[in-house]
Design an enzyme around this catalytic site. Structure first.
Site, PDB file in Angstrom:
ATOM      1  N   ASP A  29      -0.052   4.838   1.063  1.00  0.00           N
ATOM      2  CA  ASP A  29      -0.481   6.026   2.185  1.00  0.00           C
ATOM      3  C   ASP A  29      -0.573   5.143   3.320  1.00  0.00           C
ATOM      4  O   ASP A  29      -1.298   4.424   3.676  1.00  0.00           O
ATOM      5  CB  ASP A  29      -1.754   6.630   1.787  1.00  0.00           C
ATOM      6  CG  ASP A  29      -2.231   7.393   3.150  1.00  0.00           C
ATOM      7  OD1 ASP A  29      -1.240   8.024   3.660  1.00  0.00           O
ATOM      8  OD2 ASP A  29      -3.317   7.686   3.108  1.00  0.00           O
TER       9      ASP A  29
ATOM     10  N   ASP B 299       0.811  -1.236  -0.035  1.00  0.00           N
ATOM     11  CA  ASP B 299      -0.025   0.051  -0.049  1.00  0.00           C
ATOM     12  C   ASP B 299       0.912   1.301   0.086  1.00  0.00           C
ATOM     13  O   ASP B 299       2.080   1.084   0.250  1.00  0.00           O
ATOM     14  CB  ASP B 299      -0.923   0.145   1.267  1.00  0.00           C
ATOM     15  CG  ASP B 299      -1.752   1.279   1.632  1.00  0.00           C
ATOM     16  OD1 ASP B 299      -2.385   1.684   0.605  1.00  0.00           O
ATOM     17  OD2 ASP B 299      -1.628   1.838   2.670  1.00  0.00           O
TER      18      ASP B 299
HETATM   19  P1  B16 Z   1      -6.595  10.184  -4.177  1.00  0.00           P
HETATM   20  P2  B16 Z   1      -3.734   3.892  -0.358  1.00  0.00           P
HETATM   21  C1  B16 Z   1      -5.493   6.191  -0.532  1.00  0.00           C
HETATM   22  O1  B16 Z   1      -4.272   5.644  -0.664  1.00  0.00           O
HETATM   23  C2  B16 Z   1      -5.797   6.968   0.856  1.00  0.00           C
HETATM   24  O2  B16 Z   1      -5.311   6.233   1.851  1.00  0.00           O
HETATM   25  C3  B16 Z   1      -7.074   7.290   0.974  1.00  0.00           C
HETATM   26  O3  B16 Z   1      -7.025   8.257   2.141  1.00  0.00           O
HETATM   27  C4  B16 Z   1      -7.254   8.146  -0.400  1.00  0.00           C
HETATM   28  O4  B16 Z   1      -8.740   8.704  -0.371  1.00  0.00           O
HETATM   29  C5  B16 Z   1      -7.026   7.386  -1.426  1.00  0.00           C
HETATM   30  O5  B16 Z   1      -5.863   6.869  -1.470  1.00  0.00           O
HETATM   31  C6  B16 Z   1      -7.558   8.216  -2.985  1.00  0.00           C
HETATM   32  O6  B16 Z   1      -6.533   9.039  -3.110  1.00  0.00           O
HETATM   33  O7  B16 Z   1      -7.544  11.121  -3.935  1.00  0.00           O
HETATM   34  O8  B16 Z   1      -5.237  10.659  -4.500  1.00  0.00           O
HETATM   35  O9  B16 Z   1      -7.173   9.442  -5.517  1.00  0.00           O
HETATM   36  O10 B16 Z   1      -3.826   3.981   1.203  1.00  0.00           O
HETATM   37  O11 B16 Z   1      -4.725   3.140  -1.071  1.00  0.00           O
HETATM   38  O12 B16 Z   1      -2.222   4.184  -0.772  1.00  0.00           O
HETATM   39 MG    MG Z   2      -2.821   3.115   3.357  1.00  0.00          MG
END
Ligand code: B16
Ligand code: MG
Length: 216
Positions: free
Chosen positions: A9, A7
């Site tokens: 984030d 992952d």
């Molecule tokens: P974006 P991951 C996720 O990343 C985040 O944890 C989540 O908080 C966010 O809303 C989502 O990506 C979408 O991100 O707005 O940049 O498309 O944890 O899957 O790496």
């Molecule tokens: Mg994450």
């Protein structure tokens, strides 16, 4: 174990804090309520549109579809301003060394993120070349806890799901990994990531051999 799927984030970088700042600004400036850092936990690993739905429900608000789309775009503009300042110093502790050990162990490296900004973030922090495959929000139609993001990673690597392990900081992400039929490694608190096969606070000093022994 033939592939590790990470992952982004919360595992590689801490962009959750930037997502929170941008969503909070939207809630304050456009929706007329506040969101706490505790509430932000519910948004980890959740797609942009679903995050906005959860925020609106939290504030007992409703919006028409066009306004929702405009606000999601606005939040993303604010978020991109924040991530544009990222550098290799933003890589979380232990990550670089762990990726090197993974490579040396002959294990493939994949990214499984629902973020549409995943690739620019990897470029900013200088590790895009470390990944054999990158599955991000531009390549999937269902966010976590749906297993699509990890199944696509395994498929592109041509590795069976049961030969993959997922590294995740979010409850929704651990569920996605399990539903994909993969081993799951939680990064964070064991009390939160109860369903993971094993949990570490971070990737500092995690040894591949010991990890594989613990998983099997
Ligand atoms: P974006 P991951 C996720 O990343 C985040 O944890 C989540 O908080 C966010 O809303 C989502 O990506 C979408 O991100 O707005 O940049 O498309 O944890 O899957 O790496
Ligand atoms: Mg994450």
């Amino acid at each position: 174990m033939k592939a590790f799927l990470f992952d982004l984030d919360g595992v590689i970088v801490d962009t959750a804090h930037f997502h929170y700042q941008a969503w909070r600004r939207l809630a304050n400036e456009k929706l007329g309520f506040d969101i706490s850092e505790e509430f932000n936990e519910n948004l980890k690993g959740i797609s942009r549109t679903e995050s906005l739905e959860r925020i609106l429900a939290h504030g007992n608000s409703t919006l028409d579809e066009a306004t929702k789309a405009a606000y999601a775009t606005l939040k993303n503009e604010w978020y991109v301003e924040l991530i544009n300042k990222m550098t290799p110093d933003d890589i979380l502790p232990g990550v670089k060394v762990f990726l090197e050990k993974t490579r040396q162990g002959g294990i493939k490296i994949g990214l499984g993120s629902v973020s549409k900004n995943a690739k620019p973030i990897l470029e900013k922090i200088g590790i895009v070349e470390d990944f054999d495959v990158i599955i991000d929000g531009t390549k999937i139609s269902k966010g976590k806890p749906d297993p699509e993001v990890f199944l696509k990673g395994a498929q592109e690597l041509q590795i069976a799901p049961h030969d993959c392990a997922v590294f995740e900081d979010a409850v929704a992400g651990i569920e996605a990994g399990k539903r994909a039929g993969m081993k799951t490694v939680g990064i964070g608190q064991a009390e939160v990531l109860k369903e993971a096969d094993i949990v570490f606070p971070n990737l500092v000093d995690v040894e591949i051999f010991e990890l594989l022994q613990a998983l099997f």
